[in-house]
Design an enzyme around this catalytic site. Structure first.
Site, PDB file in Angstrom:
ATOM      1  N   CYS A 182       0.511  -1.492  -0.210  1.00 39.42           N
ATOM      2  CA  CYS A 182       0.013   0.272  -0.470  1.00 39.42           C
ATOM      3  C   CYS A 182       0.851   1.365  -0.343  1.00 39.42           C
ATOM      4  O   CYS A 182       0.763   2.103  -0.690  1.00 39.42           O
ATOM      5  CB  CYS A 182      -0.956   0.038   0.827  1.00 39.42           C
ATOM      6  SG  CYS A 182      -1.112  -1.067   2.338  1.00 39.42           S
ATOM      7  N   ARG A 193       6.966 -10.831   5.754  1.00 40.13           N
ATOM      8  CA  ARG A 193       6.690 -10.669   6.459  1.00 40.13           C
ATOM      9  C   ARG A 193       6.992 -11.981   7.592  1.00 40.13           C
ATOM     10  O   ARG A 193       6.944 -12.859   7.126  1.00 40.13           O
ATOM     11  CB  ARG A 193       5.082 -11.143   7.011  1.00 40.13           C
ATOM     12  CG  ARG A 193       3.888  -9.657   5.819  1.00 40.13           C
ATOM     13  CD  ARG A 193       2.337  -9.799   6.067  1.00 40.13           C
ATOM     14  NE  ARG A 193       1.735  -9.333   5.766  1.00 40.13           N
ATOM     15  CZ  ARG A 193       0.941  -8.998   4.876  1.00 40.13           C
ATOM     16  NH1 ARG A 193       0.184  -9.658   5.403  1.00 40.13           N
ATOM     17  NH2 ARG A 193       0.692  -8.839   4.224  1.00 40.13           N
ATOM     18  N   GLN A 228       1.351 -11.124  -3.496  1.00 35.25           N
ATOM     19  CA  GLN A 228      -0.008 -10.181  -3.305  1.00 35.25           C
ATOM     20  C   GLN A 228      -0.978 -10.087  -4.029  1.00 35.25           C
ATOM     21  O   GLN A 228      -0.100  -9.377  -5.594  1.00 35.25           O
ATOM     22  CB  GLN A 228       0.031  -9.194  -1.664  1.00 35.25           C
ATOM     23  CG  GLN A 228      -0.112  -9.741  -0.755  1.00 35.25           C
ATOM     24  CD  GLN A 228      -0.261  -8.637   0.273  1.00 35.25           C
ATOM     25  OE1 GLN A 228       0.125  -7.946   0.172  1.00 35.25           O
ATOM     26  NE2 GLN A 228      -1.250  -9.335   1.350  1.00 35.25           N
ATOM     27  N   ASP A 270      -2.481  -7.431  -5.221  1.00 38.02           N
ATOM     28  CA  ASP A 270      -2.642  -5.842  -4.334  1.00 38.02           C
ATOM     29  C   ASP A 270      -4.002  -5.257  -5.525  1.00 38.02           C
ATOM     30  O   ASP A 270      -3.234  -4.997  -6.142  1.00 38.02           O
ATOM     31  CB  ASP A 270      -1.642  -5.413  -3.191  1.00 38.02           C
ATOM     32  CG  ASP A 270      -1.982  -5.875  -2.130  1.00 38.02           C
ATOM     33  OD1 ASP A 270      -3.508  -5.078  -1.895  1.00 38.02           O
ATOM     34  OD2 ASP A 270      -1.133  -5.007  -1.678  1.00 38.02           O
ATOM     35  N   HIS A 312      -5.778  -1.468  -5.014  1.00 36.71           N
ATOM     36  CA  HIS A 312      -5.684   0.069  -4.260  1.00 36.71           C
ATOM     37  C   HIS A 312      -6.655   0.963  -5.300  1.00 36.71           C
ATOM     38  O   HIS A 312      -6.490   1.400  -6.218  1.00 36.71           O
ATOM     39  CB  HIS A 312      -4.661   0.807  -3.755  1.00 36.71           C
ATOM     40  CG  HIS A 312      -3.859   0.182  -2.409  1.00 36.71           C
ATOM     41  ND1 HIS A 312      -2.632  -1.255  -2.993  1.00 36.71           N
ATOM     42  CD2 HIS A 312      -4.127  -0.012  -1.137  1.00 36.71           C
ATOM     43  CE1 HIS A 312      -2.690  -1.632  -1.800  1.00 36.71           C
ATOM     44  NE2 HIS A 312      -3.373  -1.473  -0.556  1.00 36.71           N
ATOM     45  N   LYS A 372     -14.171  -3.535   7.404  1.00 38.26           N
ATOM     46  CA  LYS A 372     -13.254  -4.937   6.238  1.00 38.26           C
ATOM     47  C   LYS A 372     -14.934  -6.029   5.858  1.00 38.26           C
ATOM     48  O   LYS A 372     -15.753  -6.362   6.683  1.00 38.26           O
ATOM     49  CB  LYS A 372     -12.421  -5.229   6.271  1.00 38.26           C
ATOM     50  CG  LYS A 372     -12.214  -6.334   7.507  1.00 38.26           C
ATOM     51  CD  LYS A 372     -10.269  -6.774   7.685  1.00 38.26           C
ATOM     52  CE  LYS A 372     -11.260  -8.099   8.641  1.00 38.26           C
ATOM     53  NZ  LYS A 372      -9.469  -8.289   8.729  1.00 38.26           N
ATOM     54  N   HIS A 412      -8.776  -0.770   0.268  1.00 39.99           N
ATOM     55  CA  HIS A 412      -7.395  -2.403   0.087  1.00 39.99           C
ATOM     56  C   HIS A 412      -8.460  -3.686  -1.104  1.00 39.99           C
ATOM     57  O   HIS A 412      -9.201  -3.078  -0.217  1.00 39.99           O
ATOM     58  CB  HIS A 412      -6.925  -2.496   1.438  1.00 39.99           C
ATOM     59  CG  HIS A 412      -5.281  -1.209   1.843  1.00 39.99           C
ATOM     60  ND1 HIS A 412      -4.830  -1.544   2.061  1.00 39.99           N
ATOM     61  CD2 HIS A 412      -6.311  -0.478   2.604  1.00 39.99           C
ATOM     62  CE1 HIS A 412      -4.222  -0.194   2.173  1.00 39.99           C
ATOM     63  NE2 HIS A 412      -5.958   0.172   3.266  1.00 39.99           N
TER      64      HIS A 412
END
Length: 639
Positions: A341, A370, A388, A390, A392, A471, A517
């Site tokens: 992000c 991570r 990911q 991912d 946004h 979420k 997200h």
């Protein structure tokens, strides 16, 4: 006195009545089925007293709480059996968990438990169940507890950590007494069918610097038929284990030298991942997304601005880079990204934006890292390094609902493609959060409205949202009924404010954009692991790393096999030729074991007639096909 039942009705009882008395007052059938109670939302034993105005529910085997009660009690029965069989056993914790229970124990020196010992332990457990010993609850003082468990160091540690005003309770069955909050079944005779399932090592309290204990897992059900069905599912799950199939099918590997939780993809695995990415990439372009690429590391200032440095640092990997010389070092701290992000936020901030530019949708197949404890890393399902899908979305307040609806449409497209049934869960504002009441209300209602428009049923997970926004979590159900957390749609009030994002409104003022997200696969690694287990390794034709194996019957057919393989490749197919000097049945067995969708056999007849003999991995021999027909099947499966 009066108590309130779950349906809102009021029942009058004598002073000093218990949950058991409540059940008896309702009916003889409930009195017989009663196992425990819930008083004012707190689980209690059947013998617990009720008081004026209490809300009381009776727990039976049919109650959602019943199975957890059974499994927790069965863990105690197992612990009692271990003491009888092994003597001086030191106990850690023994909770009920999803699908079963476990107990962490330290066995006497020289003793060990393996699956070969399960039958003996289960036999003693069965005897304890047959003895129908009552679970006897007792409240003790801290001093009494410390004295009672003086020879149980792990229990003493737990006792010493209890708050000063804690009510300390023990439960005894026969001669075995354990420190426990309860509640429990009324007696061991209520324990149904059980089975010990596996044994593993576990550090005390998950700390690698503490004692290594033996963790014994088991499961329990009220009915033998339920246990048998569960064990069949476990056996099927073991066959489908992506770690086993990933190795056998040549998809990925792990190497201790590389480090824990860092998968290395073999060519077939890389092919699957790239196919998944390209499939999704094309769809995202059609849906108005723009692809971006961001670095794997950032200066620590980025993480300080985003808040990760203060709140997430223990899950990240930081290091220093010398920006100067050896003689005059100038160290700068950098961090490997745990999420994508901040990069997307900085890309947004790079330009001035008007309301006409919104919504702006960035996506990236971004690899993140991570720090996970080695004990929780699990193949592709939980890794330290993963990619990911991912994205946004930066939008106005009024666009949030439409954007979430569009995301849910994408979720439905992807999940239905793989045959996943799914459900949604909306997590709402936690106790500690940022943002105004109005922002939270608008965001939460937007998520609910989007689900409603999409005709998607959802449950509310009260207070479990992130501190920066509510979420939606999407949970899919696989071919053998297991539930997996996959997609997430998350509103974020935090990053746009921290990075000072703005856009010019229609009336020429500056506003902060809303940020969503979203990840549909979640982690590509995790999604691949789920797919391998869902399909038992037999991935659909379009995704299979090798779609066709061409098998020449004899050496004189090799040239024709190579030519047909070239035709398959030209049609967009992924093909191999098995031209080794091996018997035909060996080649077919090898292709079957590799879960290859089609086997094509070429011999004299096929060469003469311009046909191919087709074998389907699931349906077997399909007979002779025209070559054009087969190539069309492959062409239709190509991206």
């Amino acid at each position: 006195m009066n108590i309130v039942l779950p349906d809102g009705s009021v029942k009058e009882l004598a002073e000093g009545a218990t949950v058991a008395d409540v059940a008896a007052s309702i009916g003889a059938g409930l009195a017989k089925a009663a196992l425990a109670g819930i008083v004012n939302d707190a689980p209690v034993d059947l013998g617990a007293s009720v008081h004026e105005g209490d809300s009381v529910a009776v727990v039976t085997a049919k109650s959602p709480e019943g199975i957890e009660l059974l499994r927790h009690s069965t863990a105690h029965v197992m612990a009692a059996a271990l003491v009888d069989l092994y003597g001086d056993v030191k106990f850690g914790v023994g909770p009920a968990i999803e699908n079963g229970f476990y107990y962490d124990v330290q066995l006497p020196e020289g003793a060990a438990v393996s699956p070969d010992d399960f039958e003996r332990i289960e036999a003693r457990m069965a005897e304890i169940v047959k003895e129908n010993e009552a679970f006897e609850r007792a409240e003790v003082t801290r001093a009494e507890a410390l004295e009672k468990f003086a020879d149980q160091p792990f229990k003493v540690e737990l006792i010493n950590e209890l708050p000063e005003d804690a009510v300390i309770t023990t439960y005894a069955i026969g001669s075995f007494t354990d420190l426990c909050r309860g509640p429990h079944l009324p007696a061991t005779g209520k324990v149904g069918a059980f089975k010990l399932t596996k044994v593993a090592g576990a550090y005390w309290r998950g700390d690698a610097d503490r004692e290594m204990l033996t963790r014994i897992y088991g499961t329990a059900f009220f009915k033998k038929s339920e246990l048998e069905e569960h064990l069949r599912n476990l056996e099927e799950a073991e066959k489908r284990d992506h770690r086993k199939l990933g190795r056998e099918l040549g998809i990925y590997m792990m190497d201790p030298m590389a480090g824990v939780g860092l998968p290395l993809y073999l060519p077939k695995g890389a092919r699957i991942i790239r196919t998944l990415q390209e499939w999704l990439r094309r769809d995202l372009y059609d849906r108005g997304y723009e692809e971006v690429i961001t670095p794997h590391i950032y200066n620590a200032d980025v993480w300080k601005t985003s808040g990760h440095y203060g709140f997430y640092k223990e899950n990240m990997y930081f290091f220093n880079i010398n920006e100067g010389t050896d003689e005059e070092p100038r160290l700068s701290e950098y961090g490997v990204k745990p999420m994508n992000c901040p990069g997307h936020v900085m890309l947004y901030r790079n330009e001035l934006h008007s309301y006409r530019d919104l919504p702006l949708r960035y996506f990236e197949f971004g690899t993140v890292y991570r720090h996970e404890m080695s004990g929780v890393v699990h193949g592709l399902l939980r890794a330290r390094g993963f990619t990911q899908d991912d994205a946004h979305v930066f939008c106005t307040r009024d666009q949030v609902v439409d954007e979430v609806v569009a995301i849910l449409d994408l979720v439905d497209h992807i999940m239905s493609t793989f045959g996943f049934a799914y459900e949604a869960e909306i997590s709402t504002r936690p106790e500690k959060s940022i943002g105004t009441d109005d922002m939270w209300e608008h965001a939460t209602n937007a998520l609910k409205e989007a689900c409603k428009r999409h005709d998607l049923a959802y449950e509310i997970n009260e207070g479990d949202g992130a501190f920066y926004g509510p979420k939606i979590d999407i949970k899919v159900k696989d071919a053998i009924g297991r539930t997996w957390q996959c997609s997430t749609v998350q509103v974020d009030f935090n990053l746009p404010m921290r990075f000072g994002l703005t856009y010019r409104t229609e009336d020429n003022t500056e506003e902060t954009p809303w940020m969503l997200h979203r990840a549909i696969f979640g982690s590509i690694e995790r999604f691949l692991g789920i797919l391998i287990e869902h399909y038992a390794g037999a991935l659909p034709l379009w995704l299979a790393p090798v779609q066709v194996v061409v098998i020449p019957i004899a050496d004189r057919h090799k040239e024709a096999a190579a030519a047909f393989a070239a035709d398959v490749k030209a049609a967009g197919g992924r093909v191999e030729v098995y031209d080794q000097n091996e018997p035909m049945k060996v080649k077919i067995a090898k292709a079957q074991s590799q879960k290859i969708p089609y086997m094509v056999v070429l011999g004299d007849k096929e060469v003469e007639n311009g046909t191919v003999s087709v074998r389907d991995r699931a349906e077997g021999d399909q007979g002779a096909w025209e070559r054009a027909k087969f190539l069309e099947v492959i062409r239709e499966a190509a991206l």
